[in-house]
Design a protein around this motif. Structure first.
Motif, PDB file in Angstrom:
ATOM      1  N   TYR A  78      40.503  50.693  46.964  1.00 46.25           N
ATOM      2  CA  TYR A  78      39.422  50.810  45.998  1.00 46.25           C
ATOM      3  C   TYR A  78      38.084  50.667  46.718  1.00 46.25           C
ATOM      4  CZ  TYR A  78      38.924  45.747  46.320  1.00 46.25           C
ATOM      5  OH  TYR A  78      38.729  44.470  46.799  1.00 46.25           O
ATOM      6  N   VAL A  79      37.015  51.083  46.035  1.00 46.36           N
ATOM      7  CA  VAL A  79      35.659  50.968  46.554  1.00 46.36           C
ATOM      8  C   VAL A  79      34.787  50.321  45.479  1.00 46.36           C
ATOM      9  CG1 VAL A  79      33.624  52.212  47.411  1.00 46.36           C
ATOM     10  CG2 VAL A  79      35.918  53.041  47.979  1.00 46.36           C
ATOM     11  N   VAL A  80      33.970  49.368  45.877  1.00 44.07           N
ATOM     12  CA  VAL A  80      33.012  48.741  44.961  1.00 44.07           C
ATOM     13  C   VAL A  80      31.626  49.304  45.275  1.00 44.07           C
ATOM     14  CG1 VAL A  80      31.993  46.595  44.122  1.00 44.07           C
ATOM     15  CG2 VAL A  80      34.386  46.634  44.903  1.00 44.07           C
ATOM     16  N   ILE A  81      31.029  49.965  44.282  1.00 35.00           N
ATOM     17  CA  ILE A  81      29.714  50.579  44.448  1.00 35.00           C
ATOM     18  C   ILE A  81      28.744  49.936  43.459  1.00 35.00           C
ATOM     19  CG2 ILE A  81      28.362  52.708  44.300  1.00 35.00           C
ATOM     20  CD1 ILE A  81      30.912  54.241  44.972  1.00 35.00           C
ATOM     21  N   ALA A  82      27.631  49.433  43.976  1.00 36.25           N
ATOM     22  CA  ALA A  82      26.607  48.838  43.135  1.00 36.25           C
ATOM     23  C   ALA A  82      25.387  49.750  43.099  1.00 36.25           C
ATOM     24  CB  ALA A  82      26.212  47.462  43.658  1.00 36.25           C
ATOM     25  N   VAL A  83      24.833  49.927  41.917  1.00 39.56           N
ATOM     26  CA  VAL A  83      23.643  50.761  41.738  1.00 39.56           C
ATOM     27  C   VAL A  83      22.562  49.879  41.110  1.00 39.56           C
ATOM     28  CG1 VAL A  83      22.668  52.837  40.707  1.00 39.56           C
ATOM     29  CG2 VAL A  83      25.090  52.790  41.359  1.00 39.56           C
ATOM     30  N   VAL A  86      45.627  43.915  38.196  1.00 39.68           N
ATOM     31  CA  VAL A  86      47.052  43.576  38.322  1.00 39.68           C
ATOM     32  C   VAL A  86      47.905  44.115  37.189  1.00 39.68           C
ATOM     33  CG1 VAL A  86      46.459  41.451  39.521  1.00 39.68           C
ATOM     34  CG2 VAL A  86      46.925  41.366  37.075  1.00 39.68           C
ATOM     35  N   GLY A  87      47.263  44.607  36.110  1.00 39.39           N
ATOM     36  CA  GLY A  87      48.031  44.991  34.937  1.00 39.39           C
ATOM     37  C   GLY A  87      48.550  46.405  34.953  1.00 39.39           C
ATOM     38  N   LYS A  88      48.276  47.135  36.024  1.00 40.59           N
ATOM     39  CA  LYS A  88      48.724  48.508  36.115  1.00 40.59           C
ATOM     40  C   LYS A  88      49.437  48.725  37.431  1.00 40.59           C
ATOM     41  CE  LYS A  88      44.612  50.019  33.552  1.00 40.59           C
ATOM     42  NZ  LYS A  88      43.392  50.849  33.611  1.00 40.59           N
ATOM     43  N   ASP A  89      50.296  49.756  37.478  1.00 39.25           N
ATOM     44  CA  ASP A  89      50.972  50.074  38.733  1.00 39.25           C
ATOM     45  C   ASP A  89      49.970  50.444  39.815  1.00 39.25           C
ATOM     46  OD1 ASP A  89      53.728  51.694  37.031  1.00 39.25           O
ATOM     47  OD2 ASP A  89      53.439  49.598  37.605  1.00 39.25           O
ATOM     48  N   ARG A  90      48.940  51.161  39.434  1.00 39.35           N
ATOM     49  CA  ARG A  90      47.874  51.504  40.364  1.00 39.35           C
ATOM     50  C   ARG A  90      46.555  51.063  39.768  1.00 39.35           C
ATOM     51  NH1 ARG A  90      45.848  57.557  41.545  1.00 39.35           N
ATOM     52  NH2 ARG A  90      44.939  57.144  39.508  1.00 39.35           N
ATOM     53  N   GLY A  91      45.875  50.175  40.460  1.00 39.89           N
ATOM     54  CA  GLY A  91      44.624  49.658  39.956  1.00 39.89           C
ATOM     55  C   GLY A  91      43.515  50.677  40.054  1.00 39.89           C
ATOM     56  N   PRO A  92      42.334  50.336  39.525  1.00 38.77           N
ATOM     57  CA  PRO A  92      41.189  51.244  39.617  1.00 38.77           C
ATOM     58  C   PRO A  92      40.850  51.568  41.068  1.00 38.77           C
ATOM     59  CG  PRO A  92      40.774  49.478  38.052  1.00 38.77           C
ATOM     60  CD  PRO A  92      42.038  49.127  38.757  1.00 38.77           C
ATOM     61  N   GLU A  93      40.399  52.776  41.297  1.00 40.21           N
ATOM     62  CA  GLU A  93      40.018  53.205  42.635  1.00 40.21           C
ATOM     63  C   GLU A  93      38.530  52.978  42.891  1.00 40.21           C
ATOM     64  OE1 GLU A  93      43.332  56.780  42.845  1.00 40.21           O
ATOM     65  OE2 GLU A  93      41.357  57.134  41.959  1.00 40.21           O
ATOM     66  N   PHE A  94      37.751  52.904  41.811  1.00 33.86           N
ATOM     67  CA  PHE A  94      36.320  52.653  41.929  1.00 33.86           C
ATOM     68  C   PHE A  94      35.902  51.553  40.957  1.00 33.86           C
ATOM     69  CE2 PHE A  94      36.635  56.959  43.589  1.00 33.86           C
ATOM     70  CZ  PHE A  94      35.765  56.923  44.676  1.00 33.86           C
ATOM     71  N   TYR A  95      35.149  50.591  41.458  1.00 28.53           N
ATOM     72  CA  TYR A  95      34.472  49.598  40.630  1.00 28.53           C
ATOM     73  C   TYR A  95      32.973  49.882  40.753  1.00 28.53           C
ATOM     74  CZ  TYR A  95      38.765  46.903  40.165  1.00 28.53           C
ATOM     75  OH  TYR A  95      40.041  46.505  39.876  1.00 28.53           O
ATOM     76  N   LEU A  96      32.348  50.266  39.652  1.00 29.12           N
ATOM     77  CA  LEU A  96      30.935  50.632  39.648  1.00 29.12           C
ATOM     78  C   LEU A  96      30.143  49.563  38.904  1.00 29.12           C
ATOM     79  CD1 LEU A  96      31.250  54.435  38.742  1.00 29.12           C
ATOM     80  CD2 LEU A  96      31.332  53.368  41.007  1.00 29.12           C
ATOM     81  N   ILE A  97      29.097  49.051  39.539  1.00 27.39           N
ATOM     82  CA  ILE A  97      28.305  47.957  38.976  1.00 27.39           C
ATOM     83  C   ILE A  97      26.843  48.375  38.904  1.00 27.39           C
ATOM     84  CG2 ILE A  97      27.628  45.538  39.229  1.00 27.39           C
ATOM     85  CD1 ILE A  97      30.037  45.238  41.165  1.00 27.39           C
ATOM     86  N   SER A  98      26.227  48.242  37.742  1.00 30.67           N
ATOM     87  CA  SER A  98      24.776  48.395  37.652  1.00 30.67           C
ATOM     88  C   SER A  98      24.160  47.000  37.689  1.00 30.67           C
ATOM     89  CB  SER A  98      24.372  49.132  36.378  1.00 30.67           C
ATOM     90  OG  SER A  98      24.652  48.352  35.227  1.00 30.67           O
ATOM     91  N   PHE A  99      22.988  46.884  38.325  1.00 30.89           N
ATOM     92  CA  PHE A  99      22.394  45.556  38.474  1.00 30.89           C
ATOM     93  C   PHE A  99      20.883  45.655  38.600  1.00 30.89           C
ATOM     94  CE2 PHE A  99      22.719  47.011  42.816  1.00 30.89           C
ATOM     95  CZ  PHE A  99      21.628  46.433  43.471  1.00 30.89           C
ATOM     96  N   SER A 100      20.224  44.508  38.464  1.00 27.22           N
ATOM     97  CA  SER A 100      18.780  44.390  38.657  1.00 27.22           C
ATOM     98  C   SER A 100      18.508  43.778  40.018  1.00 27.22           C
ATOM     99  CB  SER A 100      18.176  43.503  37.565  1.00 27.22           C
ATOM    100  OG  SER A 100      16.889  43.056  37.936  1.00 27.22           O
ATOM    101  N   TYR A 101      17.627  44.410  40.791  1.00 26.88           N
ATOM    102  CA  TYR A 101      17.237  43.835  42.082  1.00 26.88           C
ATOM    103  C   TYR A 101      16.557  42.483  41.901  1.00 26.88           C
ATOM    104  CZ  TYR A 101      18.346  47.894  44.971  1.00 26.88           C
ATOM    105  OH  TYR A 101      19.021  48.883  45.654  1.00 26.88           O
ATOM    106  N   GLN A 102      15.919  42.278  40.776  1.00 26.69           N
ATOM    107  CA  GLN A 102      15.243  41.008  40.516  1.00 26.69           C
ATOM    108  C   GLN A 102      16.221  39.853  40.423  1.00 26.69           C
ATOM    109  OE1 GLN A 102      13.147  41.998  36.890  1.00 26.69           O
ATOM    110  NE2 GLN A 102      11.333  42.716  37.998  1.00 26.69           N
TER     111      GLN A 102
END
Length: 289
Positions: free
Chosen positions: A246-251, A160-176
């Motif tokens: 935007y797109v949320v991508i988890a790896v 919300v703090g920018k006129d145009r927000g991020p286009e990609f949210y990238l998340i690294s995670f553990s399957y465990q």
């Protein structure tokens, strides 16, 4: 009116933290607004001050049943056609919400007077079902399961703090530790050789050059990275056509320390070089950038 943010979602998922963050960003925050009065409230602020930024917090206390939720969804869709309005939906896993309520000893809005453990679990699951229609039309769905307050504030500020927000949210995670529930796509970095089995790399992370060199040397790495970049770009184009900016991508990888962190790091660099705005969150490392 300059901008309107509707903050909603599950009880215990972080709406109070988001409210405070929005206040710090200059928003007038109105909590627990009866949904029937939302339109009148926004008209009042618009007439009073065209430049005012307003955030409205709505939760299940104001939505007594599925009919109320459906009516509220219709109202929001109408307001979106008239005002610069965005909906932020907060959620978390059942175990996380249960832990938070047990820690604070607050009563869940849907729990009856007994307040038993079973009743709390049932209340959390019932609220998830009740709010699902609202989640589906939200502009930004944020899973706060493993987030600290400062990380949640960071994500809100970027949205919300920018006129145009991020286009990609990238998340690294553990399957465990489970998949991020808000991901649009999940890439599996376990296809690459694992630095965990190299003694001098085991305690490092994908942010370290030694791990990066080891994983990038896997002959499969360039192929998959290029493929995932193409999928990310194409998916973003289709999301924009559907009105989702935007797109949320988890790896994921086994421990969420090495391979997934590096893939997110390389995806972020390539997408940034292509002119996209990117936010990364290494969930198991507890870091955002």
């Amino acid at each position: 009116m300059q901008k309107v943010i509707v903050v909603t979602g599950l009880s215990g998922a972080g709406k109070s933290t988001v409210s405070k963050a929005l206040e710090d960003l200059g928003y007038v925050v109105v909590d627990n607004v009866p949904v029937e009065l939302l339109n009148s409230l926004l008209q009042l602020y618009e007439a009073k001050n065209q430049e005012q930024r307003v955030a409205v917090v709505v939760d299940s206390r104001s939505l007594r049943g599925q009919a109320d939720v459906s009516n509220f969804v219709s109202d929001l869709q109408f307001l979106k056609s008239k005002l610069p309005l965005s909906v932020v939906f907060l959620e978390a896993s059942t175990d996380t919400l249960l832990s938070r309520f047990n820690l604070t000893r607050h009563l869940h809005p849907l729990v009856h007077a007994t307040g038993s453990r079973l009743a709390l679990i049932e209340a959390i699951e019932s609220e998830k079902e009740l709010m699902s229609e609202l989640r589906d039309i939200s502009d930004f769905v944020l899973d706060t399961t493993n987030m600290k307050d400062k990380e949640l504030v960071y994500h809100v500020e970027n949205f919300v703090g920018k006129d145009r927000g991020p286009e990609f949210y990238l998340i690294s995670f553990s399957y465990q530790r489970g998949l991020p529930t808000n991901a649009d796509m999940v890439f599996d970095a376990r296809v690459f050789r694992n630095p965990y089995y190299v003694e001098e790399l085991r305690t490092l992370t994908g942010l370290d050059d030694g791990v990066a060199a080891y994983v990038r040397a896997d002959d499969k790495y360039p192929f998959f990275l290029d493929l995932w970049l193409q999928l990310a770009e194409r998916t973003y184009e289709e999301h924009v056509k559907l009105g989702k900016p935007y797109v949320v991508i988890a790896v994921g990888c086994t421990g969420g320390q090495h391979r997934s962190v590096l893939v997110v790091r390389d995806l972020a660099q390539n997408l940034t070089d292509s002119g996209h705005s990117v936010v990364t969150w290494h969930r198991e490392l507890g870091s955002v950038s």
